[in-house]
Enzyme design. Structure first.
Site, PDB file in Angstrom:
ATOM      1  CG  ASN A  25      -2.087  -1.037   0.988  1.00 22.97           C
ATOM      2  OD1 ASN A  25      -2.367  -1.452  -0.136  1.00 22.97           O
ATOM      3  ND2 ASN A  25      -2.709  -1.472   2.069  1.00 22.97           N
ATOM      4  CB  CYS A 118     -10.230  -6.243  -4.045  1.00 28.02           C
ATOM      5  SG  CYS A 118      -8.682  -7.151  -4.068  1.00 28.02           S
ATOM      6  N   PRO A 124     -16.220   4.477  -3.046  1.00 33.47           N
ATOM      7  CG  PRO A 124     -17.577   6.027  -1.941  1.00 33.47           C
ATOM      8  CD  PRO A 124     -17.158   4.586  -1.920  1.00 33.47           C
ATOM      9  CB  ILE A 125     -12.577   7.959  -5.978  1.00 34.23           C
ATOM     10  CG1 ILE A 125     -13.322   8.202  -7.291  1.00 34.23           C
ATOM     11  CG2 ILE A 125     -11.948   6.569  -5.971  1.00 34.23           C
ATOM     12  CD1 ILE A 125     -12.392   8.280  -8.493  1.00 34.23           C
ATOM     13  CG  ASP A 126     -17.136  10.420  -1.918  1.00 30.08           C
ATOM     14  OD1 ASP A 126     -16.436   9.415  -1.736  1.00 30.08           O
ATOM     15  OD2 ASP A 126     -17.873  10.893  -1.041  1.00 30.08           O
ATOM     16  CD  GLN A 127     -14.725  12.553   1.413  1.00 32.40           C
ATOM     17  OE1 GLN A 127     -14.195  13.461   2.026  1.00 32.40           O
ATOM     18  NE2 GLN A 127     -16.006  12.578   1.071  1.00 32.40           N
TER      19      GLN A 127
END
Length: 419
Positions: A25, A118, A124-127
């Site tokens: 990561n 995965c 979501p990638i809203d942030q």
């Protein structure tokens, strides 16, 4: 179509040592971050996993010279060119979204396929988008397969994340290093991987303060120079091997570990009754079952990692009563449960909590729905009676370096076949 499967004949006792790889990561964010450099970058200690190879290929699509040799990557951005990134590579891993922040920072614009990875329910990638907009970017999401992000100018901003997000925290850092003025990220993620990325950016000349706390301040700079950098050890791989050793190890030693990064798991092992001996950068563990039943609730760092709730589950079948596992980060992260039931597990899920009762597992054909589910099924196979066959092993190879070879070296009866 032929595919590779992993087969395990359970019941072997494991002994020996494993050297833990660099952090997945961290690596999947630091590799995109190299495109922010003006010149040469050398990374060391990278995990040898498919996600790393995919990201290196994406760098090459931007005309970056990239040479990956084992755990080392050399990058030369001298002839970098902006380009739309192909969807087929991007959709194969979620961490490709770090290319958004890095390309926005470097070029002020990017066109990129929507990220994959995965399937863990809503992620979501809203942030991320909120952060990019705060820095002055406009987002075109009219396409169903790609996203266009563009800014006339990136200006520092005060950004409060609505939820703690490692991905958003890092992505905003990547975009903000070249922004004019100061960017402040409030409610920032504190994970060691966030600190690692910040340290890498700082090694190239970025001005970042507060990484590892809930408030990160980034003062924009005009240029980032090249750097040599060593990625931190992978706390999730370390935790997975800790679970393997506790399940069926007689005397297993794990090297290249930062004990502080796994102390939540070490504390849970103390509750379970696992024998753990921590020394500097190594941990010695052996099976001491039957274990005490426990409750586990995943939380953001430094709480119990969501990435370890699946690998620790097989240990709980070896407890002396019912255990409970609640995932507050990804409440739908229980696709491994149906596969464990094929192996005879007494386990049920209700509203984001798994109830796990003592069980004797037997070999079966099972399917890895995601990376950590795959790790869980490997551990289940190691303690099961008979032969377990795991399909969809591509998910496992995304996050674990040479796991089959490592387990063989410890004495496991494990092999791969093409079917």
């Amino acid at each position: 179509m032929a595919q590779e499967v992993i087969k395990i004949r359970g019941g072997r006792t494991l002994n020996g040592e494993v050297n833990i790889s660099g952090a997945k990561n961290s690596a999947v964010a630091i590799i995109p971050a190299t495109l922010l450099a003006q010149g040469h970058v050398k990374l060391e200690g990278l995990p040898q996993i498919s996600d790393v190879k995919t990201l290196v290929s994406l760098l090459e699509d931007l005309n970056i010279k990239a040479s990956l040799n084992g755990m080392e990557l050399e990058v030369d951005t001298t002839e970098i060119q902006n380009a739309a990134l192909p969807n087929n590579k991007v959709e194969s891993l979620r961490a490709s979204y770090y290319m958004m922040g890095a390309m926005l920072g470097r070029f002020k614009k990017c066109v990129i396929g929507l990220p994959g990875g995965c399937p863990l329910g809503p992620r979501p990638i809203d942030q991320h988008i909120k952060g990019f907009k705060a820095l002055g970017a406009e987002i075109d999401e009219s396409s169903t397969t790609s996203m266009k992000i563009e800014a006339k100018e990136l200006k520092g901003a005060h950004i409060f994340l609505d939820m703690v997000s490692v991905g958003a925290t890092i992505n905003i850092m990547l975009a903000a290093v070249y922004a004019t003025g100061q960017t402040v990220i409030e409610n920032a993620a504190k994970e060691p991987e966030v600190v690692d990325v910040a340290n890498f950016l700082t090694s190239m000349g970025a001005n970042i303060k507060g990484a590892g706390t809930s408030t990160i301040k980034i003062n924009g700079v005009k240029e980032l120079h090249g750097s040599e950098y060593q990625v931190i050890p992978d706390r999730i791989e370390a935790g997975t091997y800790m679970c393997i050793a506790a399940a069926c190890g007689e005397n297993v030693i794990l090297n290249n570990i930062v004990p502080k990064h796994v102390e939540t798991l070490t504390a849970k092992f103390s509750e379970l009754g696992v024998n753990v001996d921590v020394r500097d950068e190594r941990i010695r563990i052996n099976n001491n079952a039957p274990y005490q039943f426990v409750d586990i609730k995943t939380l953001v760092y430094p709480g119990f990692a969501t990435d370890l709730q699946q690998p620790i589950t097989p240990l709980l079948f070896m407890a002396n009563g019912p255990s409970f596992v609640t995932d507050t980060i990804y409440p739908e992260r229980f696709k491994h449960v149906e596969e464990l039931k094929r192996m005879g597990a007494n386990i049920e899920v209700d509203e984001g909590t798994a109830t796990i009762k003592p069980s004797t597992l037997h070999g079966a054909e099972v399917y890895a729905s995601d990376l950590r589910a795959g790790a869980c099924l490997i551990i289940a196979g190691l303690i099961a009676e008979g032969v377990t066959t795991i399909y969809n092993v591509k998910h496992i190879y995304r996050g674990y370096t040479d796991i089959v070879e490592h387990l063989k070296a410890l004495g496991a009866d494990i092999w791969t076949e093409t079917v």
